[in-house]
Design a protein around this motif. Sequence first.
Motif, PDB file in Angstrom:
ATOM      1  N   TYR A 237       2.708   2.798   0.503  1.00 26.46           N
ATOM      2  CA  TYR A 237       2.838   1.395   0.123  1.00 26.46           C
ATOM      3  C   TYR A 237       4.255   0.934   0.468  1.00 26.46           C
ATOM      4  O   TYR A 237       5.196   1.209  -0.275  1.00 26.46           O
ATOM      5  CB  TYR A 237       2.660   1.228  -1.393  1.00 26.46           C
ATOM      6  CG  TYR A 237       1.427   1.875  -2.007  1.00 26.46           C
ATOM      7  CD1 TYR A 237       0.229   1.173  -2.113  1.00 26.46           C
ATOM      8  CD2 TYR A 237       1.481   3.172  -2.545  1.00 26.46           C
ATOM      9  CE1 TYR A 237      -0.883   1.745  -2.721  1.00 26.46           C
ATOM     10  CE2 TYR A 237       0.374   3.747  -3.149  1.00 26.46           C
ATOM     11  CZ  TYR A 237      -0.801   3.029  -3.227  1.00 26.46           C
ATOM     12  OH  TYR A 237      -1.896   3.598  -3.834  1.00 26.46           O
ATOM     13  N   ARG A 318       6.587   3.340  -1.592  1.00 32.49           N
ATOM     14  CA  ARG A 318       6.015   4.263  -2.572  1.00 32.49           C
ATOM     15  C   ARG A 318       4.964   5.087  -1.854  1.00 32.49           C
ATOM     16  O   ARG A 318       4.267   4.581  -0.968  1.00 32.49           O
ATOM     17  CB  ARG A 318       5.389   3.483  -3.730  1.00 32.49           C
ATOM     18  CG  ARG A 318       4.697   4.354  -4.729  1.00 32.49           C
ATOM     19  CD  ARG A 318       4.318   3.628  -6.014  1.00 32.49           C
ATOM     20  NE  ARG A 318       3.661   4.573  -6.866  1.00 32.49           N
ATOM     21  CZ  ARG A 318       2.349   4.774  -6.882  1.00 32.49           C
ATOM     22  NH1 ARG A 318       1.538   4.060  -6.130  1.00 32.49           N
ATOM     23  NH2 ARG A 318       1.830   5.699  -7.665  1.00 32.49           N
ATOM     24  N   SER A 320       1.832   8.095  -2.604  1.00 29.98           N
ATOM     25  CA  SER A 320       1.099   8.949  -3.549  1.00 29.98           C
ATOM     26  C   SER A 320       0.124   9.788  -2.746  1.00 29.98           C
ATOM     27  O   SER A 320      -0.381   9.346  -1.705  1.00 29.98           O
ATOM     28  CB  SER A 320       0.372   8.114  -4.603  1.00 29.98           C
ATOM     29  OG  SER A 320      -0.682   7.389  -4.018  1.00 29.98           O
TER      30      SER A 320
HETATM   31  O1  LIG Z   1      -1.171   5.325  -5.606  1.00 35.46           O
HETATM   32  C1  LIG Z   1      -1.650   5.683  -6.672  1.00 35.46           C
HETATM   33  O2  LIG Z   1      -0.942   6.018  -7.620  1.00 35.46           O
HETATM   34  C2  LIG Z   1      -3.148   5.683  -6.870  1.00 35.46           C
HETATM   35  C3  LIG Z   1      -3.920   6.261  -5.719  1.00 35.46           C
HETATM   36  C4  LIG Z   1      -5.406   6.235  -5.953  1.00 35.46           C
HETATM   37  O3  LIG Z   1      -5.882   5.804  -6.962  1.00 35.46           O
HETATM   38  C5  LIG Z   1      -6.344   6.740  -4.913  1.00 35.46           C
HETATM   39  O4  LIG Z   1      -5.893   7.096  -3.802  1.00 35.46           O
HETATM   40  O5  LIG Z   1      -7.554   6.796  -5.197  1.00 35.46           O
END
Ligand SMILES: O=C(O)CCC(=O)C(=O)O
Length: 384
Positions: A237, A318, A320
């Motif tokens: 992001y 960001r 994840s």
């Molecule tokens: O970026 C996040 O913290 C959530 C990621 C998420 O929910 C997903 O990839 O399904």
Amino acid sequence: MDSSTPIPLPATNMDSSSAAMDALLKQFERLQRPIDLVQTLSERQVKEIPARYILPSDRRPSRPLQVHQSLPVIDLAGLEDIDQRFKIVRQLAQASQEWGFFQIINHGIPLSLLESVKRVSKEFYEISLEEKRKQCPVRPGITMLEGYGRFFDISDDTVLDWVDALVHYISPQWAKAVEYWPKTPSTYRETYEKYGEEVMGLIEKLLGLLSEGLGLDPNYIQILIKEPLLQVRINYYPPCPQPDMVNGLKPHSDGDLMTVLLDDGVEGLQVRKDEDWFTVPPVPRSLIVNIGDLLQIISNGKYKSAEHRAVVNTNQNRMSIGMFLNPQVDVLIDAAPELIDEDHPSLYKAVKAGEYKTVYMSKDFRGKAAVEDLRIEQAKQVNL
Ligand SMILES: O=C(O)CCC(=O)C(=O)O
Ligand SMILES: [Fe+2]
């Protein structure tokens, strides 16, 4: 425009006659149209984001509550001790019932490995856009599109999320397609292979404890799902000039069995509990675990697959990294018989894991629409 060159359709090992394949091909076709990825928009420092990312005002993320309730942080240390183990089972079961989400510390995965995973993922995102697309082209995969790019662009009405992603399978061996994994950095492959093994070990442990938490045999879920598939999704992001008008990732529950999420220390994940949204504060050295829709069905609604979303900000990248555990497509997902009696009727229709994925993808990633579709009529009255 980064999507202007058509991407050739690579070989896939999915059953090409299935409805799921049709849905995937439709999405794949849409990707041939020229829309920038968000990393490009962000790097170009656009002041106003393109219309396709802007949410109608009633769907914009509201500020989460600032109340003294936060996601449970569960310490997995001491599982060998019988009393401690019992306590951990209770904590995991309670968190799965109330939140469907929890953070774990002392999970056993070396912290140096978590750092390497974050580092190689970041390094991949730092290479040029052309190179990323060349190394990891988006293609119809086993149950959904895989590769690097934009996902969940289902129709012209879909409001796009402010996120780019890299998606691929990690195990079992036949699902891996390492030829489409990043080649840069060169340590990507070994790092993710190691992380995949560690995460599988952790998930096996958690599924055992969560089975016990339901009063089932510790091996119940593992036997049911046979040789499961593990998939990674690296969400990226970039900063967004108008973060209040977009979703990083729109509200959804995960359509899998269980997800293990690693964040990079930047806040952005929010979880819904009842009617309210809560921010998940990054906890150093922790992993976030959430219950997927399929585990909600197996537990007959006892464990919840919570809705969650990601929000973005103006000044920070960001990242994840989600690891998604899915049963093989032909595994029948149904409530465990031990959890059903006269007072606790089956809440959901049984479904094959692969069919569930098709329904899930057709719902445009909207809230909990897919699992709610399976709810048995008379059970709609029951308040979960
Ligand atoms: O970026 C996040 O913290 C959530 C990621 C998420 O929910 C997903 O990839 O399904
Ligand atoms: Fe998710």
